[in-house]
Enzyme design. Structure first.
Site, short mmCIF file in Angstrom:
data_model
loop_
_atom_site.label_atom_id
_atom_site.label_comp_id
_atom_site.label_asym_id
_atom_site.label_seq_id
_atom_site.Cartn_x
_atom_site.Cartn_y
_atom_site.Cartn_z
N LYS A 158 -36.76 -4.29 31.59
CA LYS A 158 -37.29 -4.28 30.22
C LYS A 158 -36.21 -4.75 29.27
O LYS A 158 -35.02 -4.57 29.59
CB LYS A 158 -37.82 -2.93 29.80
CG LYS A 158 -37.00 -1.69 30.14
CD LYS A 158 -35.59 -1.52 29.70
CE LYS A 158 -35.18 -1.54 28.27
NZ LYS A 158 -33.71 -1.28 28.07
N TYR A 244 -38.85 2.05 24.45
CA TYR A 244 -39.28 3.31 25.08
C TYR A 244 -40.17 4.13 24.14
O TYR A 244 -41.05 4.85 24.58
CB TYR A 244 -38.06 4.15 25.49
CG TYR A 244 -37.37 3.61 26.72
CD1 TYR A 244 -37.96 3.74 27.97
CD2 TYR A 244 -36.15 2.97 26.63
CE1 TYR A 244 -37.34 3.24 29.10
CE2 TYR A 244 -35.52 2.47 27.76
CZ TYR A 244 -36.12 2.61 28.99
OH TYR A 244 -35.51 2.12 30.11
P1 NAD Z 1 -24.69 -5.25 31.65
O1 NAD Z 1 -24.03 -5.97 30.53
O2 NAD Z 1 -23.99 -4.08 32.21
O3 NAD Z 1 -25.00 -6.25 32.86
C1 NAD Z 1 -25.46 -7.56 32.66
C2 NAD Z 1 -25.10 -8.41 33.87
O4 NAD Z 1 -25.52 -9.74 33.63
C3 NAD Z 1 -23.58 -8.45 34.14
O5 NAD Z 1 -23.37 -8.33 35.53
C4 NAD Z 1 -23.18 -9.86 33.67
O6 NAD Z 1 -22.09 -10.38 34.39
C5 NAD Z 1 -24.45 -10.64 33.98
N1 NAD Z 1 -24.57 -11.88 33.20
C6 NAD Z 1 -24.93 -13.07 33.72
N2 NAD Z 1 -24.94 -14.02 32.78
C7 NAD Z 1 -24.56 -13.43 31.63
C8 NAD Z 1 -24.35 -13.92 30.30
N3 NAD Z 1 -24.57 -15.19 29.97
N4 NAD Z 1 -23.95 -13.04 29.39
C9 NAD Z 1 -23.75 -11.74 29.68
N5 NAD Z 1 -23.92 -11.22 30.93
C10 NAD Z 1 -24.32 -12.08 31.90
O7 NAD Z 1 -26.16 -4.85 31.15
P2 NAD Z 1 -27.13 -3.74 31.75
O8 NAD Z 1 -27.01 -2.52 30.95
O9 NAD Z 1 -26.96 -3.63 33.21
O10 NAD Z 1 -28.55 -4.38 31.38
C11 NAD Z 1 -29.13 -5.42 32.15
C12 NAD Z 1 -30.65 -5.40 31.95
O11 NAD Z 1 -31.15 -4.17 32.43
C13 NAD Z 1 -31.10 -5.51 30.51
O12 NAD Z 1 -32.29 -6.26 30.44
C14 NAD Z 1 -31.38 -4.09 30.11
O13 NAD Z 1 -32.37 -3.97 29.09
C15 NAD Z 1 -31.88 -3.51 31.41
N6 NAD Z 1 -31.63 -2.07 31.52
C16 NAD Z 1 -32.66 -1.27 31.83
C17 NAD Z 1 -32.47 0.09 31.92
C18 NAD Z 1 -33.62 0.99 32.28
O14 NAD Z 1 -33.47 2.20 32.12
N7 NAD Z 1 -34.72 0.47 32.78
C19 NAD Z 1 -31.21 0.64 31.67
C20 NAD Z 1 -30.17 -0.22 31.37
C21 NAD Z 1 -30.37 -1.58 31.29
#
Ligand code: NAD
Length: 390
Positions: A158, A244
Protein backbone atom coordinates in the site's frame (compact mmCIF):
# COMPACT_ATOMS: atom_id res chain seq x y z
CA UNK A 1 21.10 8.38 -3.96
CA UNK A 2 20.38 11.55 -5.91
CA UNK A 3 21.65 9.92 -9.05
CA UNK A 4 19.52 6.86 -8.33
CA UNK A 5 16.49 9.06 -7.88
CA UNK A 6 17.14 10.92 -11.15
CA UNK A 7 17.50 7.62 -13.01
CA UNK A 8 14.28 6.40 -11.44
CA UNK A 9 12.38 9.51 -12.60
CA UNK A 10 13.75 9.29 -16.10
CA UNK A 11 13.08 5.57 -16.42
CA UNK A 12 9.64 5.88 -14.87
CA UNK A 13 8.58 8.60 -17.30
CA UNK A 14 9.76 6.46 -20.21
CA UNK A 15 8.09 3.35 -18.80
CA UNK A 16 4.75 5.11 -18.28
CA UNK A 17 4.92 6.66 -21.75
CA UNK A 18 5.48 3.21 -23.29
CA UNK A 19 2.69 1.88 -21.15
CA UNK A 20 0.11 4.46 -22.18
CA UNK A 21 0.98 3.73 -25.79
CA UNK A 22 0.42 0.04 -25.13
CA UNK A 23 -2.87 0.47 -23.23
CA UNK A 24 -4.27 3.57 -24.89
CA UNK A 25 -6.63 5.63 -22.73
CA UNK A 26 -8.81 2.76 -21.51
CA UNK A 27 -10.40 2.75 -18.08
CA UNK A 28 -11.92 -0.10 -16.20
CA UNK A 29 -15.07 1.85 -15.37
CA UNK A 30 -15.87 -0.62 -12.63
CA UNK A 31 -18.29 0.45 -9.87
CA UNK A 32 -16.62 0.13 -6.48
CA UNK A 33 -19.24 0.64 -3.83
CA UNK A 34 -18.56 -1.90 -1.14
CA UNK A 35 -15.95 -4.24 0.19
CA UNK A 36 -17.68 -7.13 -1.53
CA UNK A 37 -17.71 -5.35 -4.86
CA UNK A 38 -13.94 -4.89 -4.66
CA UNK A 39 -13.44 -8.57 -5.25
CA UNK A 40 -12.80 -9.11 -8.91
CA UNK A 41 -14.81 -11.75 -10.64
CA UNK A 42 -13.44 -14.38 -12.96
CA UNK A 43 -12.75 -18.04 -13.05
CA UNK A 44 -9.51 -19.87 -12.37
CA UNK A 45 -6.71 -18.53 -14.52
CA UNK A 46 -4.58 -20.65 -16.79
CA UNK A 47 -1.60 -20.05 -14.53
CA UNK A 48 -3.55 -21.19 -11.43
CA UNK A 49 -4.64 -24.33 -13.18
CA UNK A 50 -1.05 -25.10 -14.13
CA UNK A 51 0.13 -24.41 -10.60
CA UNK A 52 -2.59 -26.59 -9.09
CA UNK A 53 -2.06 -29.44 -11.49
CA UNK A 54 1.68 -29.36 -11.01
CA UNK A 55 1.43 -29.16 -7.26
CA UNK A 56 -1.61 -31.24 -6.51
CA UNK A 57 -2.32 -28.25 -4.22
CA UNK A 58 0.31 -29.39 -1.77
CA UNK A 59 3.42 -27.40 -2.67
CA UNK A 60 4.40 -24.18 -0.96
CA UNK A 61 4.39 -21.30 -3.39
CA UNK A 62 7.63 -19.36 -3.85
CA UNK A 63 7.56 -15.63 -3.10
CA UNK A 64 10.17 -13.16 -4.35
CA UNK A 65 10.45 -9.90 -2.40
CA UNK A 66 11.23 -6.85 -4.54
CA UNK A 67 12.99 -4.11 -2.54
CA UNK A 68 14.77 -5.19 0.64
CA UNK A 69 14.11 -2.12 2.79
CA UNK A 70 12.74 -1.87 6.27
CA UNK A 71 9.35 -3.56 5.77
CA UNK A 72 10.72 -6.45 3.72
CA UNK A 73 13.62 -6.98 6.15
CA UNK A 74 11.89 -6.59 9.49
CA UNK A 75 8.37 -7.85 8.79
CA UNK A 76 7.91 -9.80 5.56
CA UNK A 77 11.03 -11.99 5.55
CA UNK A 78 10.53 -13.05 9.20
CA UNK A 79 6.82 -13.66 8.50
CA UNK A 80 7.79 -15.90 5.58
CA UNK A 81 9.54 -18.17 8.11
CA UNK A 82 6.11 -18.79 9.67
CA UNK A 83 3.95 -19.22 6.59
CA UNK A 84 2.47 -22.59 5.69
CA UNK A 85 1.49 -22.14 2.04
CA UNK A 86 4.37 -19.98 0.77
CA UNK A 87 8.06 -19.38 1.45
CA UNK A 88 10.81 -16.91 0.67
CA UNK A 89 12.12 -18.24 -2.64
CA UNK A 90 13.83 -15.21 -4.17
CA UNK A 91 14.86 -11.57 -3.88
CA UNK A 92 15.21 -8.54 -6.13
CA UNK A 93 17.64 -5.89 -4.88
CA UNK A 94 19.88 -3.17 -6.26
CA UNK A 95 22.41 -3.64 -3.45
CA UNK A 96 24.87 -6.55 -3.94
CA UNK A 97 25.86 -6.62 -0.25
CA UNK A 98 22.20 -7.12 0.73
CA UNK A 99 21.92 -9.95 -1.80
CA UNK A 100 24.88 -11.73 -0.14
CA UNK A 101 23.48 -11.24 3.34
CA UNK A 102 19.99 -12.48 2.41
CA UNK A 103 21.32 -15.47 0.47
CA UNK A 104 23.23 -16.59 3.54
CA UNK A 105 20.53 -15.81 6.06
CA UNK A 106 17.62 -17.38 4.16
CA UNK A 107 19.39 -20.02 2.12
CA UNK A 108 18.39 -18.46 -1.21
CA UNK A 109 20.12 -19.98 -4.26
CA UNK A 110 22.02 -17.69 -6.69
CA UNK A 111 19.57 -18.45 -9.48
CA UNK A 112 16.74 -16.80 -7.47
CA UNK A 113 18.56 -13.50 -6.90
CA UNK A 114 17.81 -10.60 -9.25
CA UNK A 115 18.56 -6.91 -9.52
CA UNK A 116 16.39 -4.23 -11.13
CA UNK A 117 17.97 -4.77 -14.54
CA UNK A 118 17.57 -8.57 -14.53
CA UNK A 119 14.12 -8.44 -12.91
CA UNK A 120 12.19 -9.41 -16.06
CA UNK A 121 14.14 -12.69 -16.31
CA UNK A 122 12.12 -13.88 -13.33
CA UNK A 123 9.64 -14.99 -16.04
CA UNK A 124 11.88 -18.02 -16.67
CA UNK A 125 12.09 -19.06 -13.02
CA UNK A 126 9.60 -21.77 -11.98
CA UNK A 127 10.61 -21.39 -8.30
CA UNK A 128 8.88 -18.00 -8.17
CA UNK A 129 5.06 -18.05 -8.16
CA UNK A 130 4.37 -14.71 -6.48
CA UNK A 131 6.20 -11.39 -6.64
CA UNK A 132 5.79 -9.07 -3.64
CA UNK A 133 6.49 -5.39 -4.44
CA UNK A 134 7.93 -3.56 -1.41
CA UNK A 135 9.42 -0.55 -3.19
CA UNK A 136 8.68 3.19 -2.77
CA UNK A 137 5.07 3.92 -3.76
CA UNK A 138 5.94 5.63 -7.05
CA UNK A 139 7.62 2.43 -8.26
CA UNK A 140 4.72 0.06 -7.52
CA UNK A 141 3.06 0.45 -10.92
CA UNK A 142 6.13 -0.26 -13.02
CA UNK A 143 7.26 -3.31 -11.04
CA UNK A 144 3.75 -4.73 -10.75
CA UNK A 145 3.21 -4.45 -14.49
CA UNK A 146 6.60 -5.96 -15.31
CA UNK A 147 5.90 -8.75 -12.81
CA UNK A 148 2.50 -9.45 -14.39
CA UNK A 149 4.12 -9.61 -17.83
CA UNK A 150 6.49 -12.20 -16.36
CA UNK A 151 3.28 -14.15 -15.59
CA UNK A 152 3.73 -14.06 -11.85
CA UNK A 153 0.98 -13.37 -9.33
CA UNK A 154 1.48 -10.08 -7.52
CA UNK A 155 1.19 -8.71 -4.02
CA UNK A 156 1.78 -4.96 -4.04
CA UNK A 157 2.30 -2.87 -0.93
CA UNK A 158 0.00 0.00 0.00
CA UNK A 159 -0.72 2.54 -1.32
CA UNK A 160 -1.25 0.55 -4.51
CA UNK A 161 0.19 3.41 -6.61
CA UNK A 162 0.46 7.18 -6.55
CA UNK A 163 -2.30 7.83 -9.11
CA UNK A 164 -5.65 6.32 -10.07
CA UNK A 165 -4.39 5.96 -13.64
CA UNK A 166 -1.45 3.81 -12.50
CA UNK A 167 -3.78 1.61 -10.42
CA UNK A 168 -5.93 0.98 -13.50
CA UNK A 169 -2.90 0.07 -15.59
CA UNK A 170 -1.79 -2.39 -12.91
CA UNK A 171 -5.19 -4.11 -12.80
CA UNK A 172 -5.33 -4.25 -16.57
CA UNK A 173 -1.84 -5.75 -16.84
CA UNK A 174 -2.70 -8.46 -14.28
CA UNK A 175 -5.97 -9.28 -16.05
CA UNK A 176 -4.32 -9.42 -19.46
CA UNK A 177 -1.66 -11.79 -18.15
CA UNK A 178 -4.09 -13.96 -16.18
CA UNK A 179 -2.41 -13.36 -12.84
CA UNK A 180 -3.89 -12.36 -9.51
CA UNK A 181 -3.26 -9.01 -7.85
CA UNK A 182 -3.50 -8.32 -4.15
CA UNK A 183 -2.64 -5.30 -1.96
CA UNK A 184 -0.65 -5.65 1.29
CA UNK A 185 -3.64 -4.80 3.49
CA UNK A 186 -2.52 -6.91 6.47
CA UNK A 187 -5.23 -5.62 8.84
CA UNK A 188 -7.88 -7.62 6.99
CA UNK A 189 -6.22 -10.62 8.65
CA UNK A 190 -5.94 -9.12 12.16
CA UNK A 191 -8.51 -10.25 14.77
CA UNK A 192 -9.29 -6.84 16.38
CA UNK A 193 -9.80 -5.13 13.03
CA UNK A 194 -11.87 -8.10 11.85
CA UNK A 195 -14.01 -7.65 14.96
CA UNK A 196 -14.56 -3.98 14.08
CA UNK A 197 -15.70 -5.02 10.59
CA UNK A 198 -18.20 -7.36 12.22
CA UNK A 199 -19.44 -4.82 14.81
CA UNK A 200 -19.89 -2.10 12.19
CA UNK A 201 -21.07 -4.00 9.14
CA UNK A 202 -23.41 -6.35 11.00
CA UNK A 203 -24.71 -3.46 13.11
CA UNK A 204 -24.17 -5.39 16.33
CA UNK A 205 -24.83 -2.16 18.30
CA UNK A 206 -27.14 -0.67 15.68
CA UNK A 207 -26.23 1.61 12.80
CA UNK A 208 -22.82 3.31 12.96
CA UNK A 209 -23.12 7.07 13.47
CA UNK A 210 -19.58 8.30 13.94
CA UNK A 211 -16.00 7.18 13.36
CA UNK A 212 -12.73 8.69 14.50
CA UNK A 213 -9.51 7.44 12.91
CA UNK A 214 -5.93 8.64 13.35
CA UNK A 215 -2.61 7.24 12.21
CA UNK A 216 0.59 9.22 12.67
CA UNK A 217 4.27 8.77 13.40
CA UNK A 218 7.21 11.08 13.96
CA UNK A 219 9.28 11.13 10.79
CA UNK A 220 12.88 11.27 11.91
CA UNK A 221 14.46 12.03 8.53
CA UNK A 222 16.41 8.76 8.53
CA UNK A 223 17.18 6.49 5.57
CA UNK A 224 13.75 6.50 3.92
CA UNK A 225 13.92 10.05 2.52
CA UNK A 226 11.86 8.97 -0.48
CA UNK A 227 8.85 9.46 1.80
CA UNK A 228 9.40 13.22 1.47
CA UNK A 229 9.65 13.13 -2.34
CA UNK A 230 6.27 13.61 -3.99
CA UNK A 231 7.15 11.67 -7.12
CA UNK A 232 8.34 8.62 -5.18
CA UNK A 233 5.81 8.78 -2.33
CA UNK A 234 2.77 10.30 -4.04
CA UNK A 235 2.26 12.54 -1.02
CA UNK A 236 3.07 12.67 2.67
CA UNK A 237 1.51 10.88 5.66
CA UNK A 238 -1.88 10.60 3.91
CA UNK A 239 -0.43 8.20 1.34
CA UNK A 240 1.65 6.34 3.91
CA UNK A 241 -0.51 6.24 7.05
CA UNK A 242 -3.78 8.06 6.40
CA UNK A 243 -4.69 5.26 4.02
CA UNK A 244 -5.24 3.10 7.14
CA UNK A 245 -7.83 5.61 8.40
CA UNK A 246 -9.61 5.51 5.04
CA UNK A 247 -9.51 1.71 5.17
CA UNK A 248 -10.63 1.60 8.83
CA UNK A 249 -13.62 3.86 8.20
CA UNK A 250 -14.68 1.89 5.12
CA UNK A 251 -14.37 -1.52 6.72
CA UNK A 252 -16.27 -0.27 9.75
CA UNK A 253 -19.11 0.86 7.48
CA UNK A 254 -18.87 -1.80 4.75
CA UNK A 255 -19.37 0.90 2.14
CA UNK A 256 -17.56 3.71 0.40
CA UNK A 257 -17.91 7.36 1.48
CA UNK A 258 -19.76 9.70 -0.83
CA UNK A 259 -17.93 12.98 -0.18
CA UNK A 260 -14.94 14.43 1.64
CA UNK A 261 -13.74 17.75 3.03
CA UNK A 262 -10.11 18.23 4.12
CA UNK A 263 -7.53 20.65 5.49
CA UNK A 264 -3.72 20.60 5.42
CA UNK A 265 -2.09 21.16 8.83
CA UNK A 266 0.55 23.73 9.69
CA UNK A 267 4.13 23.05 8.52
CA UNK A 268 6.36 23.30 11.57
CA UNK A 269 9.35 21.49 10.02
CA UNK A 270 9.77 23.13 6.58
CA UNK A 271 13.24 21.60 6.23
CA UNK A 272 11.46 18.27 5.61
CA UNK A 273 8.02 19.16 4.33
CA UNK A 274 8.47 21.36 1.26
CA UNK A 275 7.25 18.73 -1.24
CA UNK A 276 4.69 16.67 0.69
CA UNK A 277 2.29 17.60 3.51
CA UNK A 278 3.37 17.30 7.13
CA UNK A 279 -0.17 16.61 8.31
CA UNK A 280 -3.75 16.61 7.05
CA UNK A 281 -7.20 16.10 8.55
CA UNK A 282 -10.36 15.18 6.69
CA UNK A 283 -13.99 14.25 7.12
CA UNK A 284 -15.72 11.55 5.08
CA UNK A 285 -19.50 11.30 4.73
CA UNK A 286 -21.22 7.94 4.27
CA UNK A 287 -24.54 7.21 2.57
CA UNK A 288 -26.41 6.68 5.89
CA UNK A 289 -25.26 10.07 7.18
CA UNK A 290 -22.43 8.67 9.35
CA UNK A 291 -19.30 10.79 9.44
CA UNK A 292 -15.65 9.73 9.81
CA UNK A 293 -13.26 12.31 11.25
CA UNK A 294 -9.70 11.36 10.32
CA UNK A 295 -6.20 12.74 10.78
CA UNK A 296 -2.63 11.78 9.91
CA UNK A 297 0.72 13.40 10.52
CA UNK A 298 4.50 12.85 10.37
CA UNK A 299 4.84 14.82 13.60
CA UNK A 300 3.45 12.66 16.41
CA UNK A 301 2.69 9.04 17.25
CA UNK A 302 -0.90 7.79 17.39
CA UNK A 303 -3.06 4.99 16.03
CA UNK A 304 -6.79 5.02 16.71
CA UNK A 305 -9.95 3.53 15.24
CA UNK A 306 -13.11 4.45 17.19
CA UNK A 307 -16.69 3.76 16.20
CA UNK A 308 -19.93 4.93 17.80
CA UNK A 309 -23.20 3.22 16.92
CA UNK A 310 -26.80 3.71 18.08
CA UNK A 311 -26.41 1.40 21.09
CA UNK A 312 -22.71 1.06 21.75
CA UNK A 313 -19.12 1.89 20.84
CA UNK A 314 -15.68 0.33 20.24
CA UNK A 315 -12.14 1.59 20.26
CA UNK A 316 -8.89 0.12 18.92
CA UNK A 317 -5.75 1.81 20.23
CA UNK A 318 -3.16 1.12 18.95
CA UNK A 319 -5.23 0.13 15.95
CA UNK A 320 -2.85 -0.42 13.03
CA UNK A 321 0.46 -1.65 14.48
CA UNK A 322 2.16 -4.93 13.57
CA UNK A 323 1.53 -6.27 17.08
CA UNK A 324 0.06 -5.17 20.39
CA UNK A 325 -3.27 -3.99 18.98
CA UNK A 326 -5.72 -3.42 21.84
CA UNK A 327 -9.48 -3.16 21.61
CA UNK A 328 -12.46 -2.52 23.87
CA UNK A 329 -16.17 -1.97 23.49
CA UNK A 330 -18.80 -0.52 25.81
CA UNK A 331 -19.06 -4.10 27.15
CA UNK A 332 -15.38 -4.43 28.09
CA UNK A 333 -12.03 -5.55 26.69
CA UNK A 334 -11.94 -7.44 23.39
CA UNK A 335 -10.28 -10.68 24.29
CA UNK A 336 -8.64 -11.53 20.98
CA UNK A 337 -5.31 -13.12 20.04
CA UNK A 338 -2.25 -11.38 18.61
CA UNK A 339 -1.28 -12.98 15.29
CA UNK A 340 1.41 -12.60 12.67
CA UNK A 341 -0.63 -10.42 10.29
CA UNK A 342 1.80 -10.60 7.39
CA UNK A 343 2.08 -14.41 7.58
CA UNK A 344 -1.71 -14.69 7.52
CA UNK A 345 -1.99 -12.20 4.67
CA UNK A 346 0.59 -13.98 2.49
CA UNK A 347 -0.76 -17.45 3.31
CA UNK A 348 -4.24 -16.34 2.36
CA UNK A 349 -3.04 -15.02 -1.00
CA UNK A 350 -1.11 -18.26 -1.63
CA UNK A 351 -4.30 -20.17 -0.81
CA UNK A 352 -6.23 -18.03 -3.29
CA UNK A 353 -3.68 -18.82 -6.00
CA UNK A 354 -3.66 -22.53 -5.18
CA UNK A 355 -7.43 -22.88 -4.90
CA UNK A 356 -8.43 -20.39 -7.59
CA UNK A 357 -10.19 -18.24 -4.99
CA UNK A 358 -10.56 -14.43 -4.99
CA UNK A 359 -8.44 -12.41 -2.56
CA UNK A 360 -10.40 -10.22 -0.18
CA UNK A 361 -7.84 -7.42 -0.69
CA UNK A 362 -7.69 -7.14 -4.50
CA UNK A 363 -6.27 -4.46 -6.79
CA UNK A 364 -9.76 -2.99 -7.14
CA UNK A 365 -9.70 -2.19 -3.42
CA UNK A 366 -6.31 -0.49 -3.81
CA UNK A 367 -7.72 1.54 -6.71
CA UNK A 368 -10.77 2.55 -4.68
CA UNK A 369 -8.54 3.82 -1.87
CA UNK A 370 -6.16 5.76 -4.14
CA UNK A 371 -9.22 7.39 -5.72
CA UNK A 372 -10.32 8.49 -2.23
CA UNK A 373 -6.81 9.75 -1.38
CA UNK A 374 -6.86 11.85 -4.56
CA UNK A 375 -10.27 13.26 -3.54
CA UNK A 376 -8.92 14.14 -0.07
CA UNK A 377 -5.98 16.04 -1.60
CA UNK A 378 -8.32 17.86 -3.97
CA UNK A 379 -10.61 18.81 -1.08
CA UNK A 380 -7.63 20.16 0.92
CA UNK A 381 -6.31 22.14 -2.06
CA UNK A 382 -9.66 23.68 -3.03
CA UNK A 383 -11.34 23.99 0.38
CA UNK A 384 -14.43 22.47 -1.27
CA UNK A 385 -16.36 19.29 -0.56
CA UNK A 386 -15.33 16.72 -3.16
CA UNK A 387 -17.67 13.95 -4.28
CA UNK A 388 -16.13 10.49 -4.36
CA UNK A 389 -16.53 8.83 -7.72
CA UNK A 390 -17.54 5.21 -7.59
P1 NAD B 1 12.31 1.54 2.79
O1 NAD B 1 12.82 2.90 2.43
O2 NAD B 1 12.79 0.95 4.05
O3 NAD B 1 12.61 0.50 1.61
C1 NAD B 1 12.49 0.83 0.26
C2 NAD B 1 13.36 -0.10 -0.57
O4 NAD B 1 13.27 0.29 -1.93
C3 NAD B 1 14.85 -0.02 -0.17
O5 NAD B 1 15.38 -1.32 -0.16
C4 NAD B 1 15.48 0.78 -1.33
O6 NAD B 1 16.83 0.42 -1.56
C5 NAD B 1 14.60 0.35 -2.49
N1 NAD B 1 14.62 1.30 -3.62
C6 NAD B 1 14.74 0.94 -4.91
N2 NAD B 1 14.74 2.02 -5.70
C7 NAD B 1 14.63 3.09 -4.90
C8 NAD B 1 14.61 4.50 -5.15
N3 NAD B 1 14.66 5.00 -6.38
N4 NAD B 1 14.51 5.31 -4.09
C9 NAD B 1 14.42 4.83 -2.83
N5 NAD B 1 14.45 3.50 -2.53
C10 NAD B 1 14.56 2.64 -3.58
O7 NAD B 1 10.71 1.63 2.77
P2 NAD B 1 9.67 0.64 3.45
O8 NAD B 1 9.24 1.21 4.74
O9 NAD B 1 10.18 -0.74 3.45
O10 NAD B 1 8.43 0.81 2.46
C11 NAD B 1 8.38 0.14 1.21
C12 NAD B 1 6.91 -0.01 0.78
O11 NAD B 1 6.24 -0.81 1.75
C13 NAD B 1 6.14 1.29 0.70
O12 NAD B 1 5.22 1.23 -0.36
C14 NAD B 1 5.40 1.36 2.01
O13 NAD B 1 4.18 2.10 1.93
C15 NAD B 1 5.12 -0.11 2.25
N6 NAD B 1 4.99 -0.42 3.68
C16 NAD B 1 3.90 -1.09 4.09
C17 NAD B 1 3.73 -1.38 5.42
C18 NAD B 1 2.52 -2.15 5.88
O14 NAD B 1 2.29 -2.18 7.08
N7 NAD B 1 1.77 -2.77 4.99
C19 NAD B 1 4.68 -0.97 6.35
C20 NAD B 1 5.80 -0.30 5.90
C21 NAD B 1 5.96 -0.02 4.56
Amino acid sequence: MLQHSYLFRHNRRKFLKDLSLAFGATTLGMPLVSLASCQSSGSETQQEQQTNQASGNSKKLGIALVGLGSYATNQLAPALQETEKCYLAGIVTGTPSKAEEWKRKYNIPDKNVYNYETYDQIADNPDIDIIYIVLPNGMHAEYTIRGARAKKHIICEKPMATTVADCKHMIEACNQNNVKLSIGYRLHFEPHNLRVMELGQQQVYGAVQQIEAADSFVFSGSSDKWRLDKELAGGGPLMDLGIYCVQGAIYTMGETPTAVTAKFGEVTRPEYFDDVEQSISWQMEFPNGAVANCRTSYNKNEGLLYGKAENGWWRLEPAYSYSGIKGKTNEGLMNLPQVNQQARQMDDFARCVLEGDETKVPGEMGLRDVRILEAIYEAARTGESVAIQT
